[in-house]
Design a protein around this motif. Structure first.
Motif, PDB file in Angstrom:
ATOM      1  N   TYR A 159      51.450  39.387  54.714  1.00  0.00           N
ATOM      2  CA  TYR A 159      52.728  39.455  54.004  1.00  0.00           C
ATOM      3  C   TYR A 159      53.679  38.376  54.494  1.00  0.00           C
ATOM      4  O   TYR A 159      54.550  37.901  53.747  1.00  0.00           O
ATOM      5  N   ALA A 160      53.543  37.973  55.760  1.00  0.00           N
ATOM      6  CA  ALA A 160      54.418  36.948  56.328  1.00  0.00           C
ATOM      7  C   ALA A 160      53.936  35.539  56.001  1.00  0.00           C
ATOM      8  O   ALA A 160      54.740  34.603  55.924  1.00  0.00           O
ATOM      9  N   ASN A 161      52.629  35.390  55.798  1.00  0.00           N
ATOM     10  CA  ASN A 161      52.048  34.079  55.481  1.00  0.00           C
ATOM     11  C   ASN A 161      50.725  34.308  54.759  1.00  0.00           C
ATOM     12  O   ASN A 161      49.745  34.714  55.384  1.00  0.00           O
ATOM     13  N   PRO A 162      50.656  34.042  53.464  1.00  0.00           N
ATOM     14  CA  PRO A 162      49.436  34.336  52.708  1.00  0.00           C
ATOM     15  C   PRO A 162      48.387  33.231  52.748  1.00  0.00           C
ATOM     16  O   PRO A 162      47.389  33.300  52.021  1.00  0.00           O
ATOM     17  N   ALA A 163      48.568  32.220  53.589  1.00  0.00           N
ATOM     18  CA  ALA A 163      47.682  31.049  53.550  1.00  0.00           C
ATOM     19  C   ALA A 163      46.215  31.426  53.742  1.00  0.00           C
ATOM     20  O   ALA A 163      45.339  30.944  53.013  1.00  0.00           O
ATOM     21  N   HIS A 164      45.914  32.281  54.722  1.00  0.00           N
ATOM     22  CA  HIS A 164      44.514  32.649  54.964  1.00  0.00           C
ATOM     23  C   HIS A 164      43.939  33.458  53.809  1.00  0.00           C
ATOM     24  O   HIS A 164      42.775  33.268  53.431  1.00  0.00           O
ATOM     25  N   GLU A 165      44.718  34.366  53.258  1.00  0.00           N
ATOM     26  CA  GLU A 165      44.232  35.129  52.107  1.00  0.00           C
ATOM     27  C   GLU A 165      43.985  34.218  50.914  1.00  0.00           C
ATOM     28  O   GLU A 165      42.986  34.381  50.190  1.00  0.00           O
ATOM     29  N   SER A 169      40.333  33.841  49.323  1.00  0.00           N
ATOM     30  CA  SER A 169      40.161  34.173  47.906  1.00  0.00           C
ATOM     31  C   SER A 169      39.514  33.022  47.156  1.00  0.00           C
ATOM     32  O   SER A 169      38.622  33.230  46.316  1.00  0.00           O
ATOM     33  N   ALA A 170      39.955  31.801  47.451  1.00  0.00           N
ATOM     34  CA  ALA A 170      39.387  30.629  46.785  1.00  0.00           C
ATOM     35  C   ALA A 170      37.912  30.464  47.128  1.00  0.00           C
ATOM     36  O   ALA A 170      37.087  30.132  46.252  1.00  0.00           O
ATOM     37  N   LEU A 171      37.548  30.690  48.389  1.00  0.00           N
ATOM     38  CA  LEU A 171      36.143  30.552  48.798  1.00  0.00           C
ATOM     39  C   LEU A 171      35.263  31.593  48.100  1.00  0.00           C
ATOM     40  O   LEU A 171      34.162  31.277  47.617  1.00  0.00           O
ATOM     41  N   VAL A 172      35.730  32.836  48.044  1.00  0.00           N
ATOM     42  CA  VAL A 172      34.936  33.897  47.409  1.00  0.00           C
ATOM     43  C   VAL A 172      34.822  33.657  45.904  1.00  0.00           C
ATOM     44  O   VAL A 172      33.746  33.804  45.317  1.00  0.00           O
ATOM     45  N   LEU A 176      31.399  33.219  44.036  1.00  0.00           N
ATOM     46  CA  LEU A 176      31.048  34.366  43.185  1.00  0.00           C
ATOM     47  C   LEU A 176      32.022  34.421  42.008  1.00  0.00           C
ATOM     48  O   LEU A 176      32.920  35.266  41.958  1.00  0.00           O
ATOM     49  N   PRO A 177      31.869  33.536  41.026  1.00  0.00           N
ATOM     50  CA  PRO A 177      32.853  33.439  39.938  1.00  0.00           C
ATOM     51  C   PRO A 177      32.951  34.677  39.055  1.00  0.00           C
ATOM     52  O   PRO A 177      33.956  34.865  38.375  1.00  0.00           O
ATOM     53  N   ASP A 178      31.942  35.541  39.049  1.00  0.00           N
ATOM     54  CA  ASP A 178      31.971  36.739  38.213  1.00  0.00           C
ATOM     55  C   ASP A 178      32.616  37.938  38.905  1.00  0.00           C
ATOM     56  O   ASP A 178      32.734  39.011  38.308  1.00  0.00           O
ATOM     57  N   VAL A 179      33.007  37.757  40.153  1.00  0.00           N
ATOM     58  CA  VAL A 179      33.621  38.846  40.913  1.00  0.00           C
ATOM     59  C   VAL A 179      35.140  38.705  40.857  1.00  0.00           C
ATOM     60  O   VAL A 179      35.683  37.618  41.056  1.00  0.00           O
ATOM     61  N   LEU A 180      35.830  39.818  40.564  1.00  0.00           N
ATOM     62  CA  LEU A 180      37.295  39.809  40.537  1.00  0.00           C
ATOM     63  C   LEU A 180      37.825  39.984  41.962  1.00  0.00           C
ATOM     64  O   LEU A 180      37.466  40.942  42.649  1.00  0.00           O
ATOM     65  N   VAL A 181      38.674  39.072  42.398  1.00  0.00           N
ATOM     66  CA  VAL A 181      39.199  39.080  43.760  1.00  0.00           C
ATOM     67  C   VAL A 181      40.680  39.456  43.732  1.00  0.00           C
ATOM     68  O   VAL A 181      41.469  38.880  42.983  1.00  0.00           O
ATOM     69  N   THR A 182      41.052  40.421  44.556  1.00  0.00           N
ATOM     70  CA  THR A 182      42.443  40.845  44.685  1.00  0.00           C
ATOM     71  C   THR A 182      42.850  40.715  46.144  1.00  0.00           C
ATOM     72  O   THR A 182      42.181  41.252  47.030  1.00  0.00           O
ATOM     73  N   ALA A 183      43.940  39.987  46.408  1.00  0.00           N
ATOM     74  CA  ALA A 183      44.440  39.809  47.772  1.00  0.00           C
ATOM     75  C   ALA A 183      45.761  40.553  47.930  1.00  0.00           C
ATOM     76  O   ALA A 183      46.533  40.704  46.973  1.00  0.00           O
TER      77      ALA A 183
END
Length: 671
Positions: A159-165, A169-172, A176-183
């Motif tokens: 919540y303080a810095n979303p850079a790692h998320e 998210s971009a790597l996953v 896996l382009p068919d998988v929905l990613v929620t951060a």
């Protein structure tokens, strides 16, 4: 033309408004395929889909996916060392005397929880960089082998810095382009790790379900010639385009109840009522909400199936008391009503679909407040004999007449609703006697007077077409979106200045999101600070007046906090302890302008007929009126039954009902 379609547990309702013409339709819901029932309502209404400019929709699809555990196969990814976050939860214990108590189970298995090596400090600085090599070598293959449809990412202090998320998210997504990613930073950029993780997981869990549901519904609409805007109701009382909802499905959990509150608030305002307690009694449950000065109360957190959700929702309390709620006897031999419900299939015994257990609707038929031949304007015939047979076992068990057993069941349902109203009023520091009660839903106006008497409420506002107010709310609601950011700051002038800067950033972010959704227009903003005394564990929401947002100072914020704290806890008005800001919240609303009128169809006036109702301990004679045949200014003295197409209103002895110029039925009794 504006159209609203709301899918409830028993009925699917439709309201279409074009100019001064209003079309109202109710069809049975199809729980296994809600989109089928929704489209059936459109077909039954006879409206031309090509002529619809704005179609608002609300449903329980997301809610049911969680409650029935029918969401997507989901994986959870956390910072190394926090894999068990969803299972450890908090140290509270809901039932302290239950030797077999177990914490609410999240909709994910432990073997589907994964870790990544990274670490952020509480201020957002990087302590351990994200190990991208390990993500590629271990996490991605594990996710691919698991066959997951969705991935929830919740990293420590994101919540303080979303850079790692963002990077994870971009790597996953790339792998896996068919998988929905929620951060987590996308759905709940706030502190408290378990609550943030729970919100992120549930959002990912229902995302594919909502996405598939909306795609199916949109395909059917397009095939039928619909080219207008398709919007979905959120739990916060505002709508968003369907495309935007695919990115924030968690906000649609309570769309139906929220739409009802908005519709009731809009309609009651036409008669000058702005302080309300709304009371929605449908087929499965009753939802109540307090409205202050025309604005429904908003909560920053809610729960579903015992799991917390950190997203703004209307402060609605629900109880299992609806038209389909069943009367039963517990292990101690006491009569109970709900939360079990007959639902839409088979429904109450009087529906004639195979139900044999006594439901609230059956009870109304037994005591005479519902006439079998008048249900839904006579379009749905009910079996009065089946309703009586359903209550005979209970009557025999307690040594009562069938009418007394039915009346007792209704009194228990009323008691459950009274308690729910006390939760949103008395326990929030509000006196229910200062508010008008606004009942809606198919059963609400039947119970409203008895509930008002219990609470000391002297005024009831029954909207026209009360049984479809939730559908009306879908066409009467604005477009709304919220943003929240946690920034813990001890209150001083520097913190006040920083809060003003962050508010500006959040407004700009929301404005850009509205532009991306192609929703032009002047936005109206609300600003709230979650504040507390230093050392307290929980915060108080402090709304900042619009005229102070651009010039925040520590003194005025402290005074606002003191007032809010005192209203909530009845102490703390003197600031003898340091105060801190915890979370900043901004809401952006795009008003739709003047909402459409919800007028009922007019029928020729005729003389009142007579009927009998079991009231107290005996049958009494009373008048029977048709709601659509009443004229403005006409007063009906109780006892009386006022039958409408979507709902029937019971006016007990001592009450008087008057139809006003806004087409609202105003019930009053001497104080």
């Amino acid at each position: 033309m504006r159209v609203g379609v709301e899918v409830g547990g028993t009925f699917t309702d439709l309201v279409a408004v074009e100019g001064g013409r209003v079309v109202v339709t109710k069809v049975p819901s199809t729980p296994r395929s809600p989109d089928v029932g929704a489209f059936a309502a459109l077909t039954a209404s006879g409206v031309d889909l090509a002529a619809i400019e704005d179609l608002g929709h609300g449903s329980t699809v997301a809610t049911n996916a969680v409650l029935e555990r029918k969401g997507a196969a989901v994986a959870f990814v956390a910072t190394a060392g926090f894999r068990d976050l969803l299972f450890m939860q908090r140290h509270d214990r809901r039932n302290i005397y239950d030797l077999f108590y177990a914490k609410p189970a999240p909709p994910v298995r432990r073997r589907d929880c994964f870790e990544v090596s990274e670490r952020l400090a509480a201020d957002g600085t990087v302590e351990t960089p994200l190990d991208e090599a390990a993500v590629a070598a271990a996490l991605i293959p594990a996710l691919r082998a698991g066959g997951y449809r969705a991935v929830a990412i919740c990293l420590l202090n994101a919540y303080a810095n979303p850079a790692h998320e963002q990077r994870l998210s971009a790597l996953v997504t790339a792998a896996l382009p068919d998988v929905l990613v929620t951060a987590s930073h996308q759905v709940a950029r706030e502190f408290r790790e378990f609550e943030r993780a729970s919100t992120t997981l549930l959002s990912a869990y229902v995302q594919p379900v909502i996405d598939g549901y909306l795609h199916r519904f949109e395909d059917k609409l397009a095939g039928a010639g619909f080219t207008g805007r398709f919007t979905v109701m959120q739990s916060n009382g505002g709508r968003l385009p369907a495309e935007a909802m695919r990115q924030s499905a968690i906000t649609a959990l309570y769309s139906g109840p929220a739409a009802g509150v908005v519709g009731a608030t809009r309609q009651a305002a036409r008669s000058g009522f702005r302080d309300l307690i709304t009371f929605d009694m449908g087929g499965t449950s009753t939802d109540v909400c307090l409205v202050q000065d025309g604005r429904p109360s908003l909560a920053s957190e809610s729960e579903i199936d015992g799991l917390p959700i950190r997203t703004p929702v209307l402060d609605i309390v629900s109880v299992g008391a609806g038209g389909g709620s069943l009367a039963w006897v517990d292990d101690g031999g006491m009569l109970r009503v709900g939360p079990q419900s007959a639902g839409a299939d088979p429904g109450p015994a009087c529906y004639g679909k195979g139900g044999t257990e006594p439901a609230t609707t059956d009870a109304h038929i037994v005591i005479g407040t519902i006439r079998p031949g008048a249900f839904l304007g006579g379009r749905m015939e009910l079996d009065g004999a089946a309703a009586r047979r359903a209550f005979e076992p209970l009557a025999g068990r307690f040594g009562l007449s069938v009418e007394q057993a039915a009346s007792s069941a209704l009194q228990l349902a009323d008691a459950n609703i009274v308690r729910a109203i006390q939760l949103v009023s008395t326990e929030r520091g509000r006196d229910p006697r200062d508010y008008a009660l606004v009942p809606f839903g198919g059963a609400g106006p039947l119970h409203a007077a008895r509930i008002a008497e219990e609470l000391g409420i002297a005024t009831i506002v029954v909207p026209p077409n009360a049984g479809v107010i939730s559908a009306y709310g879908l066409v009467a609601s604005d477009y709304t979106k919220f943003d929240a950011v946690t920034r813990k700051m001890k209150l001083d002038e520097a913190a006040a200045s920083e809060a003003g800067r962050l508010f500006g950033e959040m407004r700009a972010r929301l404005a850009a999101q509205f532009a991306d959704m192609k929703l032009p227009g002047a936005l109206v903003y609300t600003h709230t600070l979650d504040m507390r005394f230093v050392g307290q564990a929980f915060e108080v929401g402090v709304e900042v007046p619009a005229d102070r947002v651009d010039a925040l100072d520590a003194t005025s914020l402290a005074a606002l906090f003191a007032d809010a704290h005192h209203r909530t806890f009845m102490h703390g008005a003197t600031l003898d302890r340091p105060v801190e800001i915890v979370t900043l919240r901004v809401g952006a609303t795009l008003p739709i302008g003047t909402p459409p009128r919800l007028d009922r169809e007019r029928l020729a006036a005729g003389p009142a007929e007579s009927t009998r109702v079991f009231h107290g301990e005996d049958w009494i004679d009373c008048a029977r009126h048709t709601a659509e045949a009443l004229s403005a200014g006409q007063a009906v003295a109780g006892p009386a039954v006022i039958e409408g197409y979507t709902a029937t209103t019971w006016v007990p002895p001592g009450w008087t009902a008057t139809l006003d110029e806004a087409d609202n039925l105003i019930l009053r009794r001497p104080t």
